[in-house]
Design a protein around this motif. Structure first.
Motif, mmCIF file in Angstrom:
data_model
loop_
_atom_site.group_PDB
_atom_site.id
_atom_site.type_symbol
_atom_site.label_atom_id
_atom_site.label_comp_id
_atom_site.label_asym_id
_atom_site.label_seq_id
_atom_site.Cartn_x
_atom_site.Cartn_y
_atom_site.Cartn_z
ATOM 1 N N PHE A 52 0.843 -1.204 0.000
ATOM 2 C CA PHE A 52 0.000 0.000 0.000
ATOM 3 C C PHE A 52 0.881 1.259 0.000
ATOM 4 O O PHE A 52 0.676 2.186 -0.781
ATOM 5 N N ARG A 53 1.873 1.297 0.863
ATOM 6 C CA ARG A 53 2.751 2.459 0.999
ATOM 7 C C ARG A 53 3.563 2.688 -0.280
ATOM 8 O O ARG A 53 3.689 3.825 -0.749
ATOM 9 N N ALA A 54 4.104 1.629 -0.851
ATOM 10 C CA ALA A 54 4.892 1.750 -2.079
ATOM 11 C C ALA A 54 4.032 2.277 -3.225
ATOM 12 O O ALA A 54 4.479 3.136 -4.000
ATOM 13 N N ALA A 58 4.704 5.891 -5.019
ATOM 14 C CA ALA A 58 4.947 5.916 -6.467
ATOM 15 C C ALA A 58 3.951 6.858 -7.144
ATOM 16 O O ALA A 58 4.312 7.640 -8.029
ATOM 17 N N HIS A 59 2.702 6.780 -6.719
ATOM 18 C CA HIS A 59 1.679 7.663 -7.283
ATOM 19 C C HIS A 59 2.026 9.127 -7.010
ATOM 20 O O HIS A 59 1.900 9.990 -7.882
ATOM 21 N N GLU A 63 2.728 12.031 -9.823
ATOM 22 C CA GLU A 63 1.832 13.192 -9.879
ATOM 23 C C GLU A 63 2.593 14.506 -9.765
ATOM 24 O O GLU A 63 2.155 15.516 -10.280
ATOM 25 N N GLN A 64 3.712 14.513 -9.076
ATOM 26 C CA GLN A 64 4.482 15.735 -8.891
ATOM 27 C C GLN A 64 5.686 15.689 -9.833
ATOM 28 O O GLN A 64 6.599 14.905 -9.621
ATOM 29 N N PRO A 65 5.652 16.525 -10.854
ATOM 30 C CA PRO A 65 6.796 16.495 -11.778
ATOM 31 C C PRO A 65 8.072 16.919 -11.061
ATOM 32 O O PRO A 65 8.046 17.758 -10.170
ATOM 33 N N ILE A 66 9.132 16.303 -11.479
ATOM 34 C CA ILE A 66 10.437 16.610 -10.888
ATOM 35 C C ILE A 66 10.912 17.940 -11.458
ATOM 36 O O ILE A 66 11.018 18.113 -12.672
ATOM 37 N N VAL A 67 11.144 18.871 -10.596
ATOM 38 C CA VAL A 67 11.636 20.172 -11.022
ATOM 39 C C VAL A 67 13.142 20.178 -10.841
ATOM 40 O O VAL A 67 13.643 20.158 -9.722
#
Length: 187
Positions: A52-54, A58-59, A63-67
């Motif tokens: 569940f945690r993994a 991952a989600h 969802e948050q693009p790497i800046v």
């Protein structure tokens, strides 16, 4: 250190309650903290709490693009630009063809910048245009090297020439600016 928060969601609360009851009934003693986390995760459809945690982490990453920080601007060797500018006369014409390949490439970018964009040229037109941009009389060398360098293209029969639109490298941009300033001072 704060603990990460993992929002828990079950599609069907009734199915979750049945799964928890079944797991609790099969036990002789009350479950511990980790065992209860695993039971809740299994009741909602995951293999265990770690699964569940993994999945949640991952989600979140997806969802948050790497800046990534912008790369620093490339260092321009202004001493080299100064030396290359000496290859051009006061009118901005290339006086002599440099011996070093990397110097040739930078000089070709200057000539490239003086060819009108998005326009087709006949061979005679491109020859005249290049002839006006240099003083050593070898427009064929310049034309051939511009094509070989990917700065210009021609049809297989050699009738139509066209500048290829690309961004010049930083050192070429610096040389183009120096020579453009030189032309405005001469006027």
């Amino acid at each position: 250190m704060s603990r990460p928060i993992f929002p828990f969601h079950a599609e069907d609360i009734s199915a979750l309650a049945r799964a928890l009851k079944s797991q609790l009934d099969s036990r002789e003693a009350p479950p511990g903290h980790v065992e209860l986390l695993n039971m809740l995760a299994r009741g909602a459809g995951w293999k265990n709490f770690q699964h569940f945690r993994a999945q949640f982490e991952a989600h979140e990453r997806l969802e948050q693009p790497i800046v990534q920080p912008a790369p620093p601007p490339p260092a321009i060797d202004f001493r080299r630009i100064e030396r290359l500018a000496r290859l051009f006369d006061d009118a901005g014409r290339l006086v002599r063809w440099p011996k070093k390949f990397n110097q040739q490439q930078t000089c070709l970018w200057v000539l490239w910048s003086r060819i009108p964009a998005r326009r087709d040229f006949a061979e005679r037109e491109i020859n005249l245009l290049l002839l006006d941009q240099h003083a050593f009389g070898d427009y064929a060398l310049l034309r051939r090297d511009m094509i070989d360098s990917g700065l210009m293209t021609r049809t297989p029969d050699g009738r139509v020439y066209r500048r290829i639109e690309r961004a010049p490298p930083p050192d070429a941009v610096a040389l183009i600016r120096v020579l453009a300033g030189r032309g405005s001072q001469a006027a």
